[in-house]
Scaffold this motif. Structure first.
Motif, PDB file in Angstrom:
ATOM      1  N   GLU A 142       0.837  -1.195   0.000  1.00  0.00           N
ATOM      2  CA  GLU A 142       0.000   0.000   0.000  1.00  0.00           C
ATOM      3  C   GLU A 142       0.877   1.251   0.000  1.00  0.00           C
ATOM      4  O   GLU A 142       1.894   1.296   0.677  1.00  0.00           O
ATOM      5  N   VAL A 143       0.469   2.249  -0.782  1.00  0.00           N
ATOM      6  CA  VAL A 143       1.048   3.584  -0.663  1.00  0.00           C
ATOM      7  C   VAL A 143       0.295   4.230   0.489  1.00  0.00           C
ATOM      8  O   VAL A 143      -0.929   4.288   0.487  1.00  0.00           O
ATOM      9  N   THR A 144       1.014   4.693   1.489  1.00  0.00           N
ATOM     10  CA  THR A 144       0.369   5.203   2.695  1.00  0.00           C
ATOM     11  C   THR A 144       0.433   6.722   2.833  1.00  0.00           C
ATOM     12  O   THR A 144      -0.276   7.295   3.653  1.00  0.00           O
ATOM     13  N   ARG A 145       1.294   7.361   2.033  1.00  0.00           N
ATOM     14  CA  ARG A 145       1.439   8.814   2.114  1.00  0.00           C
ATOM     15  C   ARG A 145       2.083   9.303   0.831  1.00  0.00           C
ATOM     16  O   ARG A 145       3.035   8.709   0.342  1.00  0.00           O
ATOM     17  N   ASP A 146       1.557  10.368   0.258  1.00  0.00           N
ATOM     18  CA  ASP A 146       2.115  10.958  -0.952  1.00  0.00           C
ATOM     19  C   ASP A 146       3.144  12.001  -0.544  1.00  0.00           C
ATOM     20  O   ASP A 146       2.819  13.155  -0.277  1.00  0.00           O
ATOM     21  N   GLU A 147       4.385  11.566  -0.464  1.00  0.00           N
ATOM     22  CA  GLU A 147       5.453  12.423   0.050  1.00  0.00           C
ATOM     23  C   GLU A 147       6.741  12.115  -0.701  1.00  0.00           C
ATOM     24  O   GLU A 147       6.876  11.090  -1.360  1.00  0.00           O
TER      25      GLU A 147
END
Length: 164
Positions: A142-147
């Motif tokens: 899962e991608v958990t944060r767009d950073e």
């Protein structure tokens, strides 16, 4: 064929010119405490079946514990997580003091605010000089944060800058 003599300092300097992402590989120890190691060698390996890989040093004290657990989570660090990186890369049993994490459905420590998590079971381990090549079967991701990702380049940590 004779192996050429390569100076180890030059090898490190030249390969240090190639930037790598920074991840923390975590697992749950036999004592119920989290185990972790910082890696800059994480990579995608195969889509079918979904496999990923990383290369722990044979001198690592964390890798044998992760291997014994049989499964692991790759936590892709963001550029603002240098303190997490520093804490988990420390030697000793207090790697997770002050590090925020939760336990996933696969019983793996997932570091808070990482930008992605990839949970795996160990597929295979191959000897490769002074390192191991570890392949993992992906169980969930899962991608958990767009950073911005944390990068390691020429001995320093930093982030990504887009070209104009």
């Amino acid at each position: 064929m004779t192996q050429p003599s390569i100076d180890s300092a030059q090898f490190r300097q030249v390969l240090g010119s190639y930037p790598t992402g920074v991840s923390v590989v975590t697992a749950m120890g036999a004592d119920g405490q989290p185990i972790g190691m910082v890696v800059g060698t994480f990579t995608s390996v195969s889509l079918d079946p979904p496999l990923v890989g990383f290369l722990p040093d044979k001198k690592s004290s964390s890798w044998p514990q992760i291997e014994a657990a049989g499964h692991f989570c790759v936590n892709v660090l963001a550029s603002d997580q240098q303190e997490v990186c520093k804490q988990v890369s420390a030697k000793g049993p207090e790697k997770f003091v002050g590090v925020e994490y939760e336990i996933s459905q696969h019983n793996l420590p997932v570091i808070a605010n990482s930008i992605a998590r990839i949970e795996c079971s160990i597929h295979s381990v191959v000897e490769a000089g002074d390192h191991w090549i570890v392949l993992g079967n992906v169980l969930g991701l899962e991608v958990t944060r767009d950073e911005d990702p944390m990068l390691f380049h020429r001995g320093r940590y930093g982030g990504f800058a887009e070209l104009a």
